[in-house]
Design a protein around this motif. Structure first.
Motif, PDB file in Angstrom:
ATOM      1  N   ASP A  41      13.524  -8.363 -31.301  1.00  0.00           N
ATOM      2  CA  ASP A  41      13.799  -7.539 -32.476  1.00  0.00           C
ATOM      3  C   ASP A  41      14.768  -6.408 -32.177  1.00  0.00           C
ATOM      4  OD1 ASP A  41      12.228  -9.069 -34.109  1.00  0.00           O
ATOM      5  OD2 ASP A  41      10.560  -7.657 -34.235  1.00  0.00           O
ATOM      6  N   TRP A  42      14.791  -5.950 -30.920  1.00  0.00           N
ATOM      7  CA  TRP A  42      15.624  -4.800 -30.581  1.00  0.00           C
ATOM      8  C   TRP A  42      16.869  -5.183 -29.800  1.00  0.00           C
ATOM      9  CZ3 TRP A  42      15.262  -0.570 -33.254  1.00  0.00           C
ATOM     10  CH2 TRP A  42      14.070  -0.315 -33.956  1.00  0.00           C
ATOM     11  N   GLY A  43      17.324  -6.432 -29.960  1.00  0.00           N
ATOM     12  CA  GLY A  43      18.685  -6.766 -29.592  1.00  0.00           C
ATOM     13  C   GLY A  43      18.897  -7.653 -28.396  1.00  0.00           C
ATOM     14  N   ALA A  44      17.872  -7.946 -27.600  1.00  0.00           N
ATOM     15  CA  ALA A  44      18.070  -8.796 -26.421  1.00  0.00           C
ATOM     16  C   ALA A  44      18.422 -10.221 -26.840  1.00  0.00           C
ATOM     17  CB  ALA A  44      16.821  -8.798 -25.553  1.00  0.00           C
ATOM     18  N   ASP A  45      19.187 -10.890 -26.001  1.00  0.00           N
ATOM     19  CA  ASP A  45      19.538 -12.301 -26.212  1.00  0.00           C
ATOM     20  C   ASP A  45      18.415 -13.143 -25.625  1.00  0.00           C
ATOM     21  OD1 ASP A  45      20.763 -14.757 -26.564  1.00  0.00           O
ATOM     22  OD2 ASP A  45      22.130 -14.513 -24.864  1.00  0.00           O
ATOM     23  N   ILE A  46      17.576 -13.709 -26.475  1.00  0.00           N
ATOM     24  CA  ILE A  46      16.391 -14.449 -26.035  1.00  0.00           C
ATOM     25  C   ILE A  46      16.711 -15.935 -25.965  1.00  0.00           C
ATOM     26  CG2 ILE A  46      13.951 -14.895 -26.432  1.00  0.00           C
ATOM     27  CD1 ILE A  46      14.577 -11.924 -26.052  1.00  0.00           C
ATOM     28  N   ILE A  47      16.406 -16.537 -24.830  1.00  0.00           N
ATOM     29  CA  ILE A  47      16.565 -17.981 -24.650  1.00  0.00           C
ATOM     30  C   ILE A  47      15.174 -18.575 -24.474  1.00  0.00           C
ATOM     31  CG2 ILE A  47      17.548 -19.812 -23.239  1.00  0.00           C
ATOM     32  CD1 ILE A  47      19.683 -17.758 -22.342  1.00  0.00           C
ATOM     33  N   ARG A  48      14.708 -19.249 -25.499  1.00  0.00           N
ATOM     34  CA  ARG A  48      13.378 -19.861 -25.440  1.00  0.00           C
ATOM     35  C   ARG A  48      13.478 -21.208 -24.717  1.00  0.00           C
ATOM     36  NH1 ARG A  48       9.370 -21.744 -30.398  1.00  0.00           N
ATOM     37  NH2 ARG A  48       7.494 -21.833 -29.122  1.00  0.00           N
ATOM     38  N   VAL A  49      12.768 -21.325 -23.600  1.00  0.00           N
ATOM     39  CA  VAL A  49      12.803 -22.534 -22.775  1.00  0.00           C
ATOM     40  C   VAL A  49      11.499 -23.296 -22.989  1.00  0.00           C
ATOM     41  CG1 VAL A  49      13.043 -23.456 -20.447  1.00  0.00           C
ATOM     42  CG2 VAL A  49      14.215 -21.327 -21.071  1.00  0.00           C
ATOM     43  N   GLU A  50      11.616 -24.528 -23.507  1.00  0.00           N
ATOM     44  CA  GLU A  50      10.446 -25.356 -23.786  1.00  0.00           C
ATOM     45  C   GLU A  50      10.628 -26.734 -23.167  1.00  0.00           C
ATOM     46  OE1 GLU A  50       8.843 -24.859 -28.045  1.00  0.00           O
ATOM     47  OE2 GLU A  50      11.007 -24.572 -28.235  1.00  0.00           O
ATOM     48  N   PRO A  51       9.521 -27.451 -22.942  1.00  0.00           N
ATOM     49  CA  PRO A  51       9.632 -28.854 -22.523  1.00  0.00           C
ATOM     50  C   PRO A  51      10.221 -29.697 -23.658  1.00  0.00           C
ATOM     51  CG  PRO A  51       7.395 -28.009 -22.196  1.00  0.00           C
ATOM     52  CD  PRO A  51       8.123 -27.010 -23.014  1.00  0.00           C
ATOM     53  N   PRO A  52      10.871 -30.812 -23.340  1.00  0.00           N
ATOM     54  CA  PRO A  52      11.456 -31.658 -24.397  1.00  0.00           C
ATOM     55  C   PRO A  52      10.446 -32.168 -25.408  1.00  0.00           C
ATOM     56  CG  PRO A  52      12.410 -32.212 -22.278  1.00  0.00           C
ATOM     57  CD  PRO A  52      11.282 -31.263 -21.995  1.00  0.00           C
ATOM     58  N   ASN A  53       9.183 -32.261 -25.024  1.00  0.00           N
ATOM     59  CA  ASN A  53       8.154 -32.772 -25.954  1.00  0.00           C
ATOM     60  C   ASN A  53       7.280 -31.657 -26.509  1.00  0.00           C
ATOM     61  OD1 ASN A  53       6.869 -32.102 -23.611  1.00  0.00           O
ATOM     62  ND2 ASN A  53       5.620 -33.974 -23.479  1.00  0.00           N
ATOM     63  N   SER A  54       7.773 -30.422 -26.508  1.00  0.00           N
ATOM     64  CA  SER A  54       6.968 -29.278 -26.932  1.00  0.00           C
ATOM     65  C   SER A  54       6.530 -29.410 -28.383  1.00  0.00           C
ATOM     66  CB  SER A  54       7.771 -27.988 -26.768  1.00  0.00           C
ATOM     67  OG  SER A  54       7.076 -26.892 -27.323  1.00  0.00           O
ATOM     68  N   THR A  55       5.294 -28.979 -28.642  1.00  0.00           N
ATOM     69  CA  THR A  55       4.774 -28.915 -30.017  1.00  0.00           C
ATOM     70  C   THR A  55       4.558 -27.474 -30.447  1.00  0.00           C
ATOM     71  OG1 THR A  55       2.507 -29.153 -29.194  1.00  0.00           O
ATOM     72  CG2 THR A  55       3.661 -31.166 -29.870  1.00  0.00           C
ATOM     73  N   ASP A  56       5.180 -26.549 -29.740  1.00  0.00           N
ATOM     74  CA  ASP A  56       5.220 -25.132 -30.104  1.00  0.00           C
ATOM     75  C   ASP A  56       4.056 -24.322 -29.542  1.00  0.00           C
ATOM     76  OD1 ASP A  56       6.667 -23.027 -31.352  1.00  0.00           O
ATOM     77  OD2 ASP A  56       5.152 -22.940 -32.909  1.00  0.00           O
ATOM     78  N   GLY A  57       2.914 -24.902 -29.231  1.00  0.00           N
ATOM     79  CA  GLY A  57       1.849 -24.178 -28.564  1.00  0.00           C
ATOM     80  C   GLY A  57       0.993 -23.296 -29.444  1.00  0.00           C
ATOM     81  N   LEU A  58       1.226 -23.295 -30.769  1.00  0.00           N
ATOM     82  CA  LEU A  58       0.442 -22.455 -31.668  1.00  0.00           C
ATOM     83  C   LEU A  58      -0.505 -23.259 -32.548  1.00  0.00           C
ATOM     84  CD1 LEU A  58       3.211 -19.924 -32.714  1.00  0.00           C
ATOM     85  CD2 LEU A  58       1.153 -19.384 -31.429  1.00  0.00           C
ATOM     86  N   GLY A  59      -0.503 -24.558 -32.405  1.00  0.00           N
ATOM     87  CA  GLY A  59      -1.411 -25.382 -33.178  1.00  0.00           C
ATOM     88  C   GLY A  59      -0.974 -25.642 -34.600  1.00  0.00           C
TER      89      GLY A  59
END
Length: 410
Positions: A41-59
């Motif tokens: 939110d305060w400006g950093a460049d975020i790179i979200r790294v996930e496995p190719p089969n990720s289901t997001d992890g939040l259910g």
């Protein structure tokens, strides 16, 4: 795949305090993403790294309310860190990062060879930040932990709820949120230290540490005076009256425990005779006679509606307020003034609102500059920035080490 309707150029053109910092986000569930959301939110460049089969992890779905609220303002890449070429591509990204945030089980990052010890020589300026269930070392370090487990082990459930009703969890994932907030604070401290030393380092906390810290005065009450707190329901554990009282329409909170506030409350309630009750002349006396004090006050407060009481008590300088449901919260004029429901435009959900940052930095304004990324949406773009050729990126995709969208654009 539809393009994000939000222009990321707005982010670079807006002066935000963390602009220019690159963050690798290997988090899942809630504690880690809570930390990263502050940075995003305060400006950093975020790179979200996930496995190719990720289901997001939040259910839930990637465009669900939880995922959208937690994962705005990010780019995304889908890498198989177990694949040698995927691991090598990750190291390329890590070599240019300022911060890495993860909340895997302690042993997983070591097994994947992406722990701090694996990266510190590659990138000495890297700040590696971790959240675990119970700590990076110690007898419980290999255990998996979730919020409610920490609520129980950290003592919170034993002091939450009504006396005699058994343990009660808090209605929000307070350990996840607190651990995430504390880790973001730790990262900021280490960033300041890096300015002086030129070197990064390892910053970590856990759900259990966050919960014990949040026990606050209940912990010091035991550590200094040996008192083991129990459940007090809606009453303050030591101050009286301070709790929930009925009115003619909805309950309200009243805090009138100091001598001055107690006197003002009795006058505002039209019951100055309460000031003459011998047992109620001191806080200790009112605390011992808590049940009768509360019952007597309730007989009076239930005769008028909540707004009548709030107006009258506010005039008397007595802290008070309604007990709101979630809709009431966002309908509240003060919450609306604070703009805690932040607008954003989502690629499939259209115009929606998410929870805004609670931080206010005068002269700076945060917002949603990037939509929530699809799985691996920016993979090719990010790897190109890391120096890989189109052929190398295509080879990674062909080997299954890189997943997500083939375009990989912004």
């Amino acid at each position: 795949m539809p393009e994000s309707p939000i222009d990321p150029k707005l982010r670079s053109e807006t002066r935000l305090p963390l602009a220019g910092l690159r963050v690798l986000d290997l988090t899942l569930a809630r504690a880690g993403p809570t930390c990263v959301r502050h940075l995003a939110d305060w400006g950093a460049d975020i790179i979200r790294v996930e496995p190719p089969n990720s289901t997001d992890g939040l259910g839930g779905p990637r465009d669900g309310f939880d995922s959208v609220n937690l994962h705005r303002n990010k780019r995304a890449i889908a890498l198989d860190l177990k694949h040698p070429d995927g691991h090598a591509a990750f190291l390329k990204l890590a070599s240019t990062a300022d911060i890495l945030v993860e909340n895997m089980r302690m042993q997983v990052k070591h097994r994947l060879k992406i722990a701090y010890d694996d990266l510190k020589e590659l990138n000495p300026r890297l700040i590696y930040a971790s959240i675990s269930g119970f700590g990076q070392t110690g007898p419980y370090s290999k255990r998996g932990g979730v919020d409610q487990i920490a609520q129980g082990m950290g003592g919170l459930m034993s002091i939450t709820g009504e006396p005699g009703r058994g343990p009660m969890r808090v209605g929000i994932p307070i350990n996840d949120l607190t651990a995430g907030n504390l880790l973001a604070l730790g990262i900021m401290m280490k960033l300041y230290d890096r300015e002086r030393t030129g070197r990064g380092g390892y910053v970590h906390t856990s759900l259990l540490e966050a919960q014990v810290f949040m026990l606050d005065f209940q912990a010091s009450r035991y550590l200094m005076d040996g008192e083991v707190a129990g459940q007090a329901g809606n009453d303050h554990p030591v101050n009286i009256p301070m709790g929930v009282f009925p009115t003619a329409d909805k309950p309200i909170n009243i805090a009138a425990s100091s001598p001055k506030l107690w006197a003002n409350f009795c006058k505002a309630a039209g019951r100055e005779d309460w000031l003459e009750v011998e047992e109620w002349k001191t806080l200790q006396g009112r605390s011992k006679d808590r049940a009768r004090v509360n019952a007597t006050i309730a007989e009076v407060t239930r005769t008028k509606p909540s707004e009548w009481w709030i107006e009258r008590l506010e005039e008397a300088g007595i802290p008070c307020g309604p007990v709101n449901d979630i809709k009431d919260v966002f309908d509240d004029p003060q919450v609306q003034h604070l703009e805690m429901a932040m607008p954003m435009r989502h690629r499939t959900r259209g115009d929606i609102r998410v929870v805004a940052s609670p931080l206010n930095i005068e002269g700076l304004e945060t917002g949603v500059y990037r939509d929530v990324p699809e799985l691996g949406e920016h993979g090719a773009e990010l790897l190109a920035e890391a120096g890989l050729s189109e052929e190398e990126i295509a080879d990674l995709r062909a080997k299954g080490a890189l997943g997500g969208a083939k375009g990989g654009g912004a």
